[in-house]
Design a protein around this motif. Structure first.
Motif, PDB file in Angstrom:
ATOM      1  N   TYR A 259       0.852  -1.193   0.000  1.00 49.39           N
ATOM      2  CA  TYR A 259       0.000   0.000   0.000  1.00 49.39           C
ATOM      3  C   TYR A 259       0.886   1.241   0.000  1.00 49.39           C
ATOM      4  N   GLY A 260       0.235   2.383  -0.217  1.00 48.73           N
ATOM      5  CA  GLY A 260       0.961   3.652  -0.253  1.00 48.73           C
ATOM      6  C   GLY A 260       0.371   4.518  -1.353  1.00 48.73           C
ATOM      7  N   PRO A 261       0.924   5.704  -1.570  1.00 44.80           N
ATOM      8  CA  PRO A 261       0.442   6.566  -2.636  1.00 44.80           C
ATOM      9  C   PRO A 261       0.406   5.819  -3.968  1.00 44.80           C
ATOM     10  N   ARG A 262      -0.652   6.022  -4.700  1.00 46.48           N
ATOM     11  CA  ARG A 262      -0.882   5.412  -6.026  1.00 46.48           C
ATOM     12  C   ARG A 262      -1.267   3.929  -5.952  1.00 46.48           C
ATOM     13  N   GLN A 263      -1.581   3.436  -4.757  1.00 49.35           N
ATOM     14  CA  GLN A 263      -2.082   2.050  -4.690  1.00 49.35           C
ATOM     15  C   GLN A 263      -3.266   1.910  -5.647  1.00 49.35           C
ATOM     16  N   ARG A 264      -3.407   0.748  -6.248  1.00 51.48           N
ATOM     17  CA  ARG A 264      -4.547   0.540  -7.150  1.00 51.48           C
ATOM     18  C   ARG A 264      -5.839   0.915  -6.423  1.00 51.48           C
TER      19      ARG A 264
ATOM     20  N   VAL B 209      -7.382   9.624   8.900  1.00 53.15           N
ATOM     21  CA  VAL B 209      -8.230  10.586   8.180  1.00 53.15           C
ATOM     22  C   VAL B 209      -8.749  11.660   9.141  1.00 53.15           C
ATOM     23  N   GLY B 210      -8.810  11.291  10.441  1.00 52.82           N
ATOM     24  CA  GLY B 210      -9.278  12.255  11.447  1.00 52.82           C
ATOM     25  C   GLY B 210     -10.786  12.409  11.451  1.00 52.82           C
ATOM     26  N   ARG B 211     -11.486  11.339  11.135  1.00 51.88           N
ATOM     27  CA  ARG B 211     -12.949  11.387  11.134  1.00 51.88           C
ATOM     28  C   ARG B 211     -13.507  10.094  11.698  1.00 51.88           C
ATOM     29  N   PRO B 212     -14.725  10.147  12.289  1.00 51.73           N
ATOM     30  CA  PRO B 212     -15.368   8.891  12.676  1.00 51.73           C
ATOM     31  C   PRO B 212     -15.699   8.076  11.423  1.00 51.73           C
ATOM     32  N   ILE B 213     -15.582   6.762  11.545  1.00 51.16           N
ATOM     33  CA  ILE B 213     -15.778   5.891  10.387  1.00 51.16           C
ATOM     34  C   ILE B 213     -17.094   5.143  10.534  1.00 51.16           C
ATOM     35  N   ARG B 214     -17.843   5.063   9.444  1.00 52.41           N
ATOM     36  CA  ARG B 214     -19.024   4.188   9.434  1.00 52.41           C
ATOM     37  C   ARG B 214     -18.687   2.963   8.589  1.00 52.41           C
TER      38      ARG B 214
ATOM     39  N   LEU C  86       1.013   3.201  10.839  1.00 49.39           N
ATOM     40  CA  LEU C  86       0.421   4.524  11.055  1.00 49.39           C
ATOM     41  C   LEU C  86       1.105   5.593  10.207  1.00 49.39           C
ATOM     42  N   ARG C  87       2.426   5.465  10.094  1.00 50.60           N
ATOM     43  CA  ARG C  87       3.126   6.444   9.257  1.00 50.60           C
ATOM     44  C   ARG C  87       2.787   6.243   7.777  1.00 50.60           C
ATOM     45  N   GLY C  88       2.743   4.989   7.363  1.00 45.86           N
ATOM     46  CA  GLY C  88       2.404   4.703   5.963  1.00 45.86           C
ATOM     47  C   GLY C  88       1.004   5.186   5.612  1.00 45.86           C
ATOM     48  N   LEU C  89       0.073   4.980   6.540  1.00 48.58           N
ATOM     49  CA  LEU C  89      -1.298   5.451   6.279  1.00 48.58           C
ATOM     50  C   LEU C  89      -1.333   6.973   6.201  1.00 48.58           C
ATOM     51  N   ALA C  90      -0.577   7.630   7.078  1.00 47.84           N
ATOM     52  CA  ALA C  90      -0.572   9.106   7.060  1.00 47.84           C
ATOM     53  C   ALA C  90      -0.065   9.606   5.701  1.00 47.84           C
ATOM     54  N   GLU C  91       0.993   8.984   5.190  1.00 44.92           N
ATOM     55  CA  GLU C  91       1.524   9.385   3.868  1.00 44.92           C
ATOM     56  C   GLU C  91       0.489   9.148   2.773  1.00 44.92           C
ATOM     57  N   THR C  92      -0.203   8.020   2.881  1.00 39.42           N
ATOM     58  CA  THR C  92      -1.175   7.664   1.842  1.00 39.42           C
ATOM     59  C   THR C  92      -2.369   8.615   1.880  1.00 39.42           C
TER      60      THR C  92
ATOM     61  N   ALA D 271      -2.350  11.670   2.995  1.00 34.13           N
ATOM     62  CA  ALA D 271      -1.899  12.989   2.521  1.00 34.13           C
ATOM     63  C   ALA D 271      -1.889  13.003   0.995  1.00 34.13           C
ATOM     64  N   TRP D 272      -1.409  11.946   0.391  1.00 36.53           N
ATOM     65  CA  TRP D 272      -1.357  11.886  -1.076  1.00 36.53           C
ATOM     66  C   TRP D 272      -2.773  11.879  -1.658  1.00 36.53           C
ATOM     67  N   GLN D 273      -3.651  11.057  -1.058  1.00 37.91           N
ATOM     68  CA  GLN D 273      -5.014  10.978  -1.621  1.00 37.91           C
ATOM     69  C   GLN D 273      -5.737  12.323  -1.456  1.00 37.91           C
ATOM     70  N   ARG D 274      -5.458  13.036  -0.371  1.00 38.21           N
ATOM     71  CA  ARG D 274      -6.048  14.384  -0.206  1.00 38.21           C
ATOM     72  C   ARG D 274      -5.563  15.304  -1.329  1.00 38.21           C
ATOM     73  N   ARG D 275      -4.262  15.212  -1.636  1.00 42.80           N
ATOM     74  CA  ARG D 275      -3.719  16.100  -2.688  1.00 42.80           C
ATOM     75  C   ARG D 275      -4.346  15.810  -4.052  1.00 42.80           C
ATOM     76  N   GLN D 276      -4.744  14.535  -4.260  1.00 42.26           N
ATOM     77  CA  GLN D 276      -5.356  14.190  -5.553  1.00 42.26           C
ATOM     78  C   GLN D 276      -6.783  14.730  -5.653  1.00 42.26           C
TER      79      GLN D 276
END
Ligand SMILES: NC(=O)c1ccc[n+]([C@@H]2O[C@H](COP(=O)([O-])OP(=O)(O)OC[C@H]3O[C@@H](n4cnc5c(N)ncnc54)[C@H](O)[C@@H]3O)[C@@H](O)[C@H]2O)c1
Length: 317
Positions: free
Chosen positions: A185-190, A264-269, A303-309, A311-316
């Motif tokens: 996983y990471g930025p650009r994951q399928r 993501v900093g949000r409650p998840i459903r 946790l670090r990998g998710l934070a990077e991912t 951040a990247w998905q937010r930028r997209q």
């Protein structure tokens, strides 16, 4: 080194291509950029690494892995091949096993044969943790365990690829490293893979589909760690080796969902769904061999990998 990178426009390939060029290797990327609906996304992946449209030493070849004449043209000038091109989804493989066999098995054999004819002797082959099947019991999966009970056509094609690689080593003297990647996983994951999809849904305040009771266990591995493992294999390994590249620290699906909520900093459903066909209950890499032969160990915690991912998905957007 001049390296042929098949599947270089994909998720792992674009990261690896960037790393190879940055360390001074020359690169030939072979990818068919298909289906058409995905072409723009693949081109974008290459642009993010400056591999398309820049002045780096990269040749991009748009073609099919199974085209023996094309490979015969490309291979004489390369020192080594990293073979990532494949159809990679477990569930789609249940729908079209013949196509998976054609690309992943026949395509790999076309490549091996072309390498033999061109005298190109070094291959790194992208295999998968799925070859271990629905392994029972505790503890990490070890490379010497039998891997003869695949539960999806995709897994069967990856195991078949390993077997043909071994035959090519035994009879044609190719040096082959089969790297069994554990859920990368990471930025650009399928976008169809769980983490990318979950983050996207969470960012849009939509429920996450959870298959089964949340107790499946996965060894998620960050893309940068995979890239380091492939580079070390290219540089260090000779002969034939099968090596797990996984984090070695699996987590439950329900823990992943919580971690994504935190990142993501949000409650998840969540939305519950039945178990999916072809899925295995757990993956867990024994990484002793990677440590020993490659001096490799994962450096990016979840946790670090998710934070990077995230951040990247937010930028997209
Ligand atoms: N992502 C993971 O978690 C994971 C886990 C285990 C193994 N793998 C393996 O790693 C490799 C890369 O995976 P990924 O996640 O980057 O997938 P991906 O789909 O992003 O990349 C695969 C690339 O191969 C190309 N390709 C497919 N068929 C082709 C053909 N006939 N000719 C030329 N190019 C073709 C595709 O266009 C794509 O760009 C695959 O072999 C996959 O099976 C991935």
């Amino acid at each position: 080194m001049r390296i042929l990178l098949t599947g270089g426009a994909g998720f792992i390939g674009s990261h690896l291509g960037g790393a190879l060029v940055r360390r001074g290797d020359q690169l030939v990327i072979l990818d068919h950029f298909l289906p058409l609906a995905e072409t723009a996304r693949k081109e974008h992946q290459l642009r993010e690494e400056d591999l398309l449209g820049g002045d780096l030493p990269v040749e991009i070849v748009r073609g099919d892995l199974r085209d023996a004449a094309l490979l015969a043209r490309l291979l004489p000038s390369v020192d080594a091949v990293v073979h990532l091109a494949a159809l990679a989804g477990v569930r789609d493989s249940l729908a079209d096993p013949l196509l998976y066999e054609s690309v992943n098995v026949h395509g790999t054999l076309v490549l091996l044969q072309a390498m033999r004819e061109a005298g190109c002797r070094k291959l790194v082959f992208a295999s998968s943790s799925s070859v271990y099947g629905a392994r029972e019991g505790e503890g990490g999966f070890h490379e010497d365990e039998p891997a003869d009970r695949p539960v999806s056509p995709y897994a069967a094609t990856k195991r078949a690829g390993e077997l043909f690689c071994h035959a090519a080593h035994a009879h044609w003297g190719l040096d082959v490293s089969c790297l069994r990647f554990f859920t990368v996983y990471g930025p650009r994951q399928r976008p169809t893979m769980a983490i990318a999809r979950f983050i996207d849904l969470a960012l849009h305040d939509r429920p996450l589909p959870v298959f089964g009771d949340g107790s499946s266990l996965r060894d998620y591995t960050y893309i940068d760690d995979i890239v380091r493992g492939v580079l070390a294999s290219l540089d260090r390994l000779r002969g034939f080796e099968v090596i797990n590249l996984g984090c070695g620290d699996p987590i439950l699906l329900r823990e992943l969902v919580e971690a994504i909520g935190a990142a993501v900093g949000r409650p998840i459903r969540i939305e519950r769904h039945p178990e999916q066909a072809g899925d295995v209950p757990r993956t867990h890499a024994d990484i002793g061999r990677a440590r020993r032969l490659l001096d490799w160990q994962p450096q990016v915690a979840l946790l670090r990998g998710l934070a990077e991912t995230v951040a990247w998905q937010r930028r997209q957007g």
